[in-house]
Scaffold this motif. Sequence first.
Motif, short mmCIF file in Angstrom:
data_model
loop_
_atom_site.label_atom_id
_atom_site.label_comp_id
_atom_site.label_asym_id
_atom_site.label_seq_id
_atom_site.Cartn_x
_atom_site.Cartn_y
_atom_site.Cartn_z
N MET A 137 87.43 5.59 -26.41
CA MET A 137 88.29 6.38 -25.54
C MET A 137 89.75 5.98 -25.77
O MET A 137 90.06 4.78 -25.84
CB MET A 137 87.94 6.17 -24.07
N VAL A 138 90.64 6.98 -25.90
CA VAL A 138 92.07 6.73 -26.10
C VAL A 138 92.87 7.55 -25.10
O VAL A 138 92.36 8.50 -24.50
CB VAL A 138 92.50 7.09 -27.55
N HIS A 139 94.12 7.16 -24.93
CA HIS A 139 95.03 7.88 -24.04
C HIS A 139 95.75 8.99 -24.80
O HIS A 139 96.15 8.81 -25.96
CB HIS A 139 96.07 6.91 -23.46
N VAL A 140 95.91 10.15 -24.15
CA VAL A 140 96.65 11.26 -24.74
C VAL A 140 97.98 11.39 -24.00
O VAL A 140 98.01 11.81 -22.84
CB VAL A 140 95.87 12.59 -24.65
N PRO A 141 99.11 11.03 -24.63
CA PRO A 141 100.41 11.08 -23.95
C PRO A 141 101.04 12.46 -23.98
O PRO A 141 102.20 12.64 -24.36
CB PRO A 141 101.23 10.05 -24.74
N ASN A 142 100.27 13.46 -23.57
CA ASN A 142 100.75 14.84 -23.57
C ASN A 142 99.87 15.63 -22.61
O ASN A 142 98.65 15.67 -22.78
CB ASN A 142 100.67 15.45 -24.98
N THR A 143 100.49 16.26 -21.61
CA THR A 143 99.71 17.03 -20.63
C THR A 143 99.50 18.48 -21.06
O THR A 143 98.82 19.23 -20.38
CB THR A 143 100.40 17.01 -19.26
N GLY A 144 100.09 18.87 -22.20
CA GLY A 144 99.87 20.22 -22.72
C GLY A 144 98.45 20.38 -23.25
O GLY A 144 97.68 19.42 -23.35
N ARG A 145 98.11 21.57 -23.64
CA ARG A 145 96.73 21.85 -24.06
C ARG A 145 96.42 21.39 -25.48
O ARG A 145 95.35 20.87 -25.75
CB ARG A 145 96.45 23.35 -23.91
N CYS A 146 97.35 21.60 -26.39
CA CYS A 146 97.20 21.14 -27.79
C CYS A 146 95.86 21.58 -28.40
O CYS A 146 95.30 20.89 -29.26
CB CYS A 146 97.33 19.62 -27.89
N ARG A 147 95.38 22.73 -27.99
CA ARG A 147 94.04 23.16 -28.42
C ARG A 147 93.97 23.50 -29.90
O ARG A 147 92.91 23.37 -30.52
CB ARG A 147 93.61 24.38 -27.59
N GLU A 148 95.09 23.93 -30.46
CA GLU A 148 95.08 24.29 -31.87
C GLU A 148 95.19 23.05 -32.76
O GLU A 148 95.06 23.15 -33.98
CB GLU A 148 96.21 25.27 -32.19
N ILE A 149 95.43 21.88 -32.15
CA ILE A 149 95.55 20.62 -32.90
C ILE A 149 94.31 19.75 -32.67
O ILE A 149 93.71 19.25 -33.64
CB ILE A 149 96.81 19.85 -32.47
N LEU A 150 93.95 19.56 -31.41
CA LEU A 150 92.85 18.65 -31.08
C LEU A 150 91.52 19.40 -31.15
O LEU A 150 90.93 19.79 -30.14
CB LEU A 150 93.09 18.04 -29.70
N ILE A 151 91.06 19.54 -32.37
CA ILE A 151 89.81 20.24 -32.68
C ILE A 151 88.80 19.21 -33.17
O ILE A 151 89.16 18.33 -33.98
CB ILE A 151 90.05 21.31 -33.76
N PRO A 152 87.57 19.24 -32.69
CA PRO A 152 86.57 18.26 -33.14
C PRO A 152 86.51 18.15 -34.66
O PRO A 152 86.45 19.15 -35.36
CB PRO A 152 85.26 18.80 -32.56
N GLY A 153 86.58 16.92 -35.12
CA GLY A 153 86.49 16.65 -36.55
C GLY A 153 87.80 16.44 -37.26
O GLY A 153 87.82 15.94 -38.39
N VAL A 154 88.93 16.84 -36.63
CA VAL A 154 90.22 16.68 -37.31
C VAL A 154 90.64 15.21 -37.31
O VAL A 154 90.22 14.41 -36.47
CB VAL A 154 91.34 17.54 -36.67
N THR A 155 91.50 14.87 -38.26
CA THR A 155 92.06 13.52 -38.34
C THR A 155 93.24 13.40 -37.39
O THR A 155 94.14 14.25 -37.38
CB THR A 155 92.51 13.21 -39.77
N VAL A 156 93.23 12.36 -36.57
CA VAL A 156 94.31 12.11 -35.62
C VAL A 156 94.91 10.73 -35.87
O VAL A 156 94.28 9.86 -36.50
CB VAL A 156 93.83 12.23 -34.16
N VAL A 157 96.12 10.56 -35.38
CA VAL A 157 96.84 9.30 -35.55
C VAL A 157 96.87 8.56 -34.23
O VAL A 157 97.26 9.12 -33.20
CB VAL A 157 98.28 9.57 -36.05
#
Length: 228
Positions: free
Chosen positions: A31-51
């Motif tokens: 579990m990690v913290h998301v420092p953004n209250t926006g939806r970001c649905r087009e970015i946070l898609i299952p399987g994508v690489t995140v930093v």
Amino acid sequence: MIIDKNIKLAKFIRRPNRFQAYVELDGEELMVHVPNTGRCREILIPGVTVVLREESNPSRKTPYDLIAGYKDNKLINIDSQIPNKVVEEALRNGSIEELINYKDIKREKTFGNSRFDFKLMDEFEYFLEVKGVTLEKEGITKFPDAPTERGTKHLLELVQVKKTGRGAGVLFLIQMENAKIFKPHDEMDKNFGEALRFAYSKGVDVMAYDCIVREDLISLNNKVEVIL
């Protein structure tokens, strides 16, 4: 600006609420913290690489912040704390064309009952509000990606600043590279779009810049055309 904390790449799994997400890091679900209250649905898609950025505060429930994600080959920073830091750096470096003459730069200053991100000074006072932009499609960037009554309020308050003879502006910091244009996201929040056009008609400056974004770096890049 350089992100001087430990950076890790992970695979995004899910986001159960605005502030939390689950990722796969080194073969384990975390579990990690998301420092953004926006939806970001087009970015946070299952399987994508995140930093992820490691945070050392022992009182935290999560050891990492999720600060960016890859959308195809484009890296988009989503950290909502980053835009003000990038803009402050750019202001001090004289990188923002419209504001290059302002050398006295103060953060989080009030005017009346309102608090703005920056108060700038030369011969006159200038109040600046900054909005981070993460929504993009085919080079067209938009704000907001979720309804924002607070954002609309800021724009109307900038109009009041302008009425006193002071300078006022809003800068949309596009947290990615190669943005072609910026537009208000009327389909998401009609009131915000109307307020932005109204503010512009009353003399409030509307600016947009994109960023150079790396996994451990983000800095102001190019001016982007604003279409209202």
